[in-house]
Scaffold this motif. Structure first.
Motif, mmCIF file in Angstrom:
data_model
loop_
_atom_site.group_PDB
_atom_site.id
_atom_site.type_symbol
_atom_site.label_atom_id
_atom_site.label_comp_id
_atom_site.label_asym_id
_atom_site.label_seq_id
_atom_site.Cartn_x
_atom_site.Cartn_y
_atom_site.Cartn_z
ATOM 1 N N GLN A 138 55.126 10.644 16.875
ATOM 2 C CA GLN A 138 55.249 11.015 15.684
ATOM 3 C C GLN A 138 56.700 11.835 15.464
ATOM 4 N N LYS A 139 57.397 11.679 14.530
ATOM 5 C CA LYS A 139 58.764 12.355 14.204
ATOM 6 C C LYS A 139 58.534 13.573 13.228
ATOM 7 N N ARG A 144 53.199 15.951 12.959
ATOM 8 C CA ARG A 144 52.947 16.593 14.192
ATOM 9 C C ARG A 144 51.978 17.794 14.169
ATOM 10 N N GLU A 264 62.343 18.459 25.310
ATOM 11 C CA GLU A 264 61.801 17.402 24.627
ATOM 12 C C GLU A 264 60.500 16.884 25.232
ATOM 13 N N ASN A 268 56.482 17.084 24.418
ATOM 14 C CA ASN A 268 55.661 15.477 24.089
ATOM 15 C C ASN A 268 54.899 15.164 25.148
#
Length: 987
Positions: A138-139, A144, A264, A268
């Protein structure tokens, strides 16, 4: 972590992802087997190597698991390592930090350990895994956030079935010490030092927890990893080394991936990828067990076979190392941070199995061996830079040679670089004395002899061999090859590898333009479930173990006391193991008596005698396998000599000549003073010195304290060499005592010292020391200092009663219960349940001398935006200590088992006696603790806490960025006052 060869080396001190949680696994099928299904005993064959100093037996189980065993019975304990050939270089490129995540998860238990209802728990864990897979795709921030809220919510449901820290509670009760793990570039290692009577429990437990990967309590543990990442982002050293690795290895994972992973990827995570990694690498044919200690070979291997033999063999993992192109020109990078500037140079070398890597070890010692290396003599001895050094990192695929230096005031980093490069050129040309290589070989033999008195060092050698894919014979042959290296070998290798192909990292002082931070997620605390127990926990806990009886130091029997000329007391313990000695002259005076003492002691290392220059003196000591040091503290001066006992007389002659006839060197003093002033300037940039030293001294004593009791800059510049020489010469003229640990008999030592130790017939009394009165903490206050950092660090300080030996047993048990490790109250609550910190502790610290106060010191390092929750969490525990009968019984068992298997021996007997004398105790205080344990109750521990901990006035010491600190929150805990660096340092 100590410096270790090959896999465990100095960089590990800086970059290892060393955690308070870890362990290796088995296969999913293993976890479902009954603990009673022991395979039939079979005769297990082993290999040995001729002339092996450790007399190692190496076994290979049918499933491929390698087992190294060495017997060393200095204490009824066994050092254990479980090594996996899997580190950050094996992480998928799109999921860095994965090996490190997995190390954390290995402490969470199995399908039987750490759960009260696996069938229900696994349903919830499956939901969480699926949500994380969705989350990482998800962006949209809103999506999110919604998904993470679901993860947090379901994690709360799953946690109802979990029993946090069951593994940690069990190993603590067993008496395991140093239970921990570490991940580095090509390995993950799980370790612990166990009592020898706990072998069966240990094997049963390790085979269970490392046989299957259960992502239990994943999101709270993930937050601990976030905190670990933030700590690395606050480390200037870490930034410099990461930059160096990236430049040295632009293609290989050594440089393209970091052990903790990118921000990052941390944000995630993928449980699915972690499971895949586990299935691929955590297989017995890719793992090894290394053990050294009080073990019986046949019994030990049968126990290992019984429990670890169930693990299922799989395909050998395959790794193909990317090939790096040559570095054609210097690669220069800059990194920024608040600490003092420094330089790091690095060269790329070939991997561990090449002869060149062995020669690299020699080159490293030729440059820097702490005494007579080129950098030691040409830079440090001459004070040409503030401090310089050399170290080698030897890995499987490539190696790296690092040179480091810190500039003096007014010196540029380029000038430091040139100094270091000049030493490299001397190596290439062979411009070092012929005796240096044989002396290094001799020093290496002495170091090995000394290190093999340690079970940890023995087991580490096994791990190093395994990780390097070396047979034990091949590993030992490397030492033989090292001893055969010639000057021509050194020159040939140096000329092949050292050219205009270095990496230079300039660590500048300033704002980091690439600064990152892992943001705080919304986490609902999970229940601690302290009194819950899995059936497997009960099974392991109930397993009987033979009793081991403690041995306490008997000062009347275990050491001898004598008199030297002038009535100097000598305390003696014999070394029956090897030919090494330690000799100490101890004076009960220090910088509190006269700040110039510290300056004189520092000056001594740059002086020669009427016969030798300072450089020649260091060479002479190095040639005979001896070394000396003189150190000063606030109330003691230690003069020490150590090395080969056969050369004691030669070493003593050199040593005494320096004390009796030091030769003044005006320039050396000028350089020393300039270096001290630069050191002082740099110290004000070091957050650890600011927080742990300067602020603590300020809180205990006020602005005038032992830390600020130093010569001012004008005073320093006025000191004459003759004043310091007078102090140096006076050291043996004051009342002092001598300690000796070595192989020669007491009468021989006495005769040697009566001849060689120069002291007047009548010794002078120790002069009065300046008294620093410990302040009473009569109100609650918060002292803070501004420092540019991601985290905030807090220290809660409470002054308590003076040292009282009668209180020691209660204090020891309280500390074990409240803060005795990963299964104790503080760690469980603040890290496991609330995910507030990577590091948290709280201890009632006994004073080091009988006339000084005990202090309660509670620490937590956390993200600045977690400050309110962290402070509230710590205060809640200090004021309302949770009561948990299981934790208490485990704490009591831990103390009992630890003391029963501790052996204070060798030079430790002398140091134990020294400490007892300072405390006014005439016996081994551990005896009191052990004999009091049975009678102590949880109610007594609670009463102790209520009387001495709860509601006490505190000085809270905070260091952090003023832009991130929550001052409104700080004000809730007392009067808030900012401390300037001038106030803290006195200059």
């Amino acid at each position: 972590m100590k410096k270790r060869t090959l896999a465990f080396s100095l960089i590990g001190t800086l970059l290892f992802a060393q955690c308070k949680t870890s362990t290796p696994p088995q296969t999913a099928s293993t976890a479902t087997q009954s603990a009673t299904e022991a395979p039939a005993k079979k005769e297990l064959t082993y290999t040995t190597v001729p002339n092996d100093p450790l007399k190692t037996r190496i076994y290979t189980l049918d499933n491929g698991l390698k087992v190294y065993l060495s017997q060393y019975k200095a204490a009824p304990r066994i050092q254990t390592y479980i090594a996996v050939r899997a580190g950050s270089k094996n992480d998928p490129a799109n999921a860095t930090g994965l090996a490190h995540y997995l190390e954390h998860m290995a402490f969470k238990g199995s399908t039987r350990l750490g759960t009260i209802d696996w069938e229900k728990e696994k349903v919830e864990l499956a939901k969480i895994e699926a949500l994380y897979e969705l989350y990482r795709t998800q962006k949209d921030p809103a999506l999110r956030q919604k998904t993470y809220h679901q993860i947090d919510s379901i994690s709360g449901v799953a946690a109802k079935y979990a029993v946090p820290n069951e593994y940690d509670k069990l190993v603590a009760a067993m008496g395991m010490k140093n239970s921990n793990a570490s991940t580095w570039v090509e390995q993950t290692i799980y370790y612990g030092d166990i009592p020898s009577n706990q072998l069966d429990k240990w094997a049963m437990l390790e085979a269970e927890r490392l046989g299957v990967m259960i992502p239990r309590l994943f999101h709270t543990e993930l937050e601990a990893v976030y905190e670990e990442k933030n700590r690395s982002l606050d480390s200037d050293n870490n930034k410099a080394f990461e930059a160096a690795f990236a430049a040295l290895f632009p293609t290989h994972q050594y440089g393209t991936q970091t052990t903790i992973g990118t921000v990052e990827h941390l944000k995630n995570p993928s449980i699915t990828e972690i499971k895949k990694y586990f299935d691929q690498y955590y297989v017995p044919n890719n793992m090894a067990i290394a053990m050294s200690g009080d073990l019986e070979f046949d019994q030990t291997i049968q126990v290992i076979q019984e429990h670890f033999g169930r693990w299922q063999k799989k395909n050998d993992p395959v790794y193909r190392a990317p090939q790096e192109k040559p570095i054609a020109a210097p690669v220069v990078k800059e990194v920024f941070g608040p600490e003092a500037e420094s330089l790091l140079l690095a060269y790329r070398f070939s991997g561990v199995k090449s002869k060149d890597a062995i020669v690299l070890r020699m080159i490293n010692q030729i440059l820097s061996n702490g005494q007579a290396g080129l950098i030691d003599l040409n830079i440090n001895q001459k004070q040409a830079a503030l401090g310089a050094g050399s170290f080698a990192e030897i890995y499987n695929d490539y190696s790296a040679h690092f040179l480091s230096g810190n500039p003096r005031q007014g010196q540029t980093l380029d000038q430091v670089r040139d100094l270091l490069l000049q030493q490299v050129e001397l190596v290439k040309k062979g411009q070092f004395e012929d005796w240096l290589i044989p002396a290094i070989v001799n020093k290496n033999k002495i170091s090995k002899m000394k290190s093999y008195e340690s079970n940890a060092a023995r087991a580490t050698a096994f791990v190093d061999a395994f990780l390097a894919h070396m047979d034990w014979s091949e590993y030992l042959q490397q030492e033989e090859a090292f001893e055969k290296i010639t000057k021509q070998d050194v020159m040939d290798v140096a000329n092949r590898y050292y050219s205009n192909n270095y990496v230079a990292i300039y660590k500048r002082t300033g704002q980091d333009p690439t600064a990152q931070k892992v943001e705080k997620p919304a986490i609902t605390p999970v229940p601690a479930n302290r009194e819950a127990q899995s059936e497997y926990y009960k099974l392991v806990a109930s397993k009987p173990a033979s009793d081991l009886q403690p041995q306490f130091v008997d000062y009347q029997k275990d050491l001898q006391e004598g008199k030297l000329k002038s009535g100097i007391p000598i305390y003696y313990t014999r070394n029956a193991e090897n030919g090494l000695f330690n000799l100490y002259y101890v004076l009960e005076m220090g910088t509190n008596n006269d700040p110039k003492i510290g300056l004189a002691v520092d000056y001594l290392q740059y002086l020669g005698t009427d016969k030798y220059t300072a450089e020649e003196l260091q060479k002479e000591f190095f040639k005979i396998g001896c070394s000396f040091s003189v150190s000063s503290g606030q109330d003691q001066v230690y003069v020490s000599l150590s090395g080969l006992d056969e050369n004691l007389e030669q070493g003593l002659t050199l040593f005494e000549s320096l004390l009796q006839n030091p030769k003044a060197d005006k320039k050396a003093l000028e350089d020393l003073v300039a270096g001290i002033l630069k050191d002082r300037k740099d110290a004000k940039l070091n957050k650890n010195v600011i927080h742990s030293v300067a602020m603590v001294n300020y809180a205990k004593y006020g602005p005038k304290n032992p830390f600020t009791n130093i010569l001012s800059e004008p005073q320093l510049k006025k000191v004459k060499p003759e004043e310091l020489l007078s102090i140096i010469k006076s050291i043996p003229t004051y009342q002092h005592h001598v300690l000796y640990y070595g192989p020669r008999p007491m009468q021989d030592v006495t005769a040697t010292l009566n001849t060689g130790h120069n002291a007047p017939a009548s010794l002078k009394p120790i002069p009065a020391a300046k008294e620093f009165k410990e302040l009473d903490i009569t109100k609650r206050q918060v002292l803070w200092t501004d420092y540019n950092m991601v985290q905030a660090e807090l220290l809660f300080l409470t002054k308590s009663l003076n040292y009282d030996p009668k209180m020691v047993p209660t204090i020891r048990l309280y500390n074990e219960y409240f803060d005795g490790g990963m299964g104790a109250i503080v760690f469980q609550e603040l890290r496991e349940s609330r995910a507030l910190a990577y590091s948290a502790s709280s201890r009632f610290n006994n004073a080091s001398r009988k006339d000084r106060a005990n202090y309660i010191m509670s620490y937590i390092g956390t993200q600045a935006d977690k400050l309110p929750e962290a402070m509230a969490g710590m205060q809640e525990l200090l004021n309302d200590m949770p009561l948990a009968a299981t934790n208490f019984e485990n704490a009591k068992a831990s103390v009992r088992n630890s003391i029963a298997t501790e052996r204070v021996n060798k030079v430790g007997i002398l140091m134990n006696y020294e400490q007892a004398r300072k405390l006014g105790v005439d016996h081994d205080i551990r005896k009191d603790i052990y004999e009091s344990l049975d009678a102590l109750t949880l109610d007594q521990i609670k009463a102790f806490q209520q009387q001495f901990v709860k509601g006490q006035n505190q000085t809270i010491l905070v260091i952090g960025s003023k832009d991130r600190l929550n001052f409104k929150e700080l004000a809730k805990y007392g009067t808030v006052k900012q401390l300037t660096l001038k106030e803290l340092f006195g200059y």
